[in-house]
Design a protein around this motif. Structure first.
Motif, PDB file in Angstrom:
ATOM      1  N   MET A   1       2.667  -3.029   3.106  1.00  0.00           N
ATOM      2  CA  MET A   1       3.627  -3.984   3.639  1.00  0.00           C
ATOM      3  C   MET A   1       3.277  -4.359   5.090  1.00  0.00           C
ATOM      4  O   MET A   1       3.365  -5.525   5.462  1.00  0.00           O
ATOM      5  N   LYS A   2       2.907  -3.323   5.856  1.00  0.00           N
ATOM      6  CA  LYS A   2       2.552  -3.585   7.258  1.00  0.00           C
ATOM      7  C   LYS A   2       1.335  -4.495   7.355  1.00  0.00           C
ATOM      8  O   LYS A   2       1.276  -5.383   8.192  1.00  0.00           O
ATOM      9  N   ARG A   3       0.350  -4.270   6.469  1.00  0.00           N
ATOM     10  CA  ARG A   3      -0.853  -5.107   6.482  1.00  0.00           C
ATOM     11  C   ARG A   3      -0.533  -6.555   6.125  1.00  0.00           C
ATOM     12  O   ARG A   3      -1.096  -7.486   6.709  1.00  0.00           O
ATOM     13  N   LEU A   4       0.359  -6.750   5.188  1.00  0.00           N
ATOM     14  CA  LEU A   4       0.750  -8.095   4.787  1.00  0.00           C
ATOM     15  C   LEU A   4       1.427  -8.812   5.951  1.00  0.00           C
ATOM     16  O   LEU A   4       1.125  -9.979   6.229  1.00  0.00           O
ATOM     17  N   MET A   5       2.326  -8.124   6.639  1.00  0.00           N
ATOM     18  CA  MET A   5       3.016  -8.723   7.801  1.00  0.00           C
ATOM     19  C   MET A   5       2.017  -9.069   8.897  1.00  0.00           C
ATOM     20  O   MET A   5       2.095 -10.134   9.504  1.00  0.00           O
TER      21      MET A   5
END
Length: 157
Positions: A1-5
């Motif tokens: 999720m952090k990578r997507l953001m």
């Protein structure tokens, strides 16, 4: 999720940069910045400003405010002040001042922050142009309504 953001934020920043790069001011290379000398494109070379004039033999220049470092009444062009040499001390040191007819540097320039008196100029006072500047006969870059401190005005006038 952090990578997507992180990826979405990066893409957003890239698009924002592309949108701003289309502005005319950015195309000219000045980035919308204007100095006191006006707008000047970075890619073009403009003529150098004239050298400032330093009046000869103007003597001691009066202070305008309390604790003002004395102004230098002569040009300092080509004066070396580095870790290896200090041209100012060739005239203004206590050893040479009388012979050269120059003002002695203050005894405070021989003290450390802790008040210890040294036999030579304190390293914190060695680079003269940190505080002292030559007084040129030059037009101010910006308007000024500064008035001398009342106590100093009375003593000079």
């Amino acid at each position: 999720m952090k990578r997507l953001m992180l990826a979405l934020m990066t893409v957003g920043l890239l698009f924002t940069g592309i949108a701003h790069s289309n502005d005319a001011q950015f195309e000219r290379g000045i980035g919308g910045v204007e100095s006191l000398r006006g707008a000047s494109e970075l890619e073009t070379t403009r003529p150098a400003d004239d050298f400032k004039r330093y009046p000869r033999d103007q003597g001691v220049i009066d202070s305008d405010y309390v604790y003002q470092p004395p102004l230098i009444p002569h040009t300092i062009r080509n004066y070396e002040v580095s870790l290896n040499a200090n041209k100012c001390l060739s005239c203004h040191s206590w050893k040479n001042a009388k012979e050269m007819g120059a003002t002695k540097i203050s005894v405070t320039h021989y003290e450390t922050r802790e008040g210890q008196v040294l036999s030579d100029v304190s390293p914190r006072r060695y680079f003269c142009q940190q505080c002292h500047v030559p007084q040129a006969d030059a037009k101010p870059l910006v308007g000024n309504t500064f008035e001398r401190v009342d106590a100093l005005r009375d003593s000079v006038e």
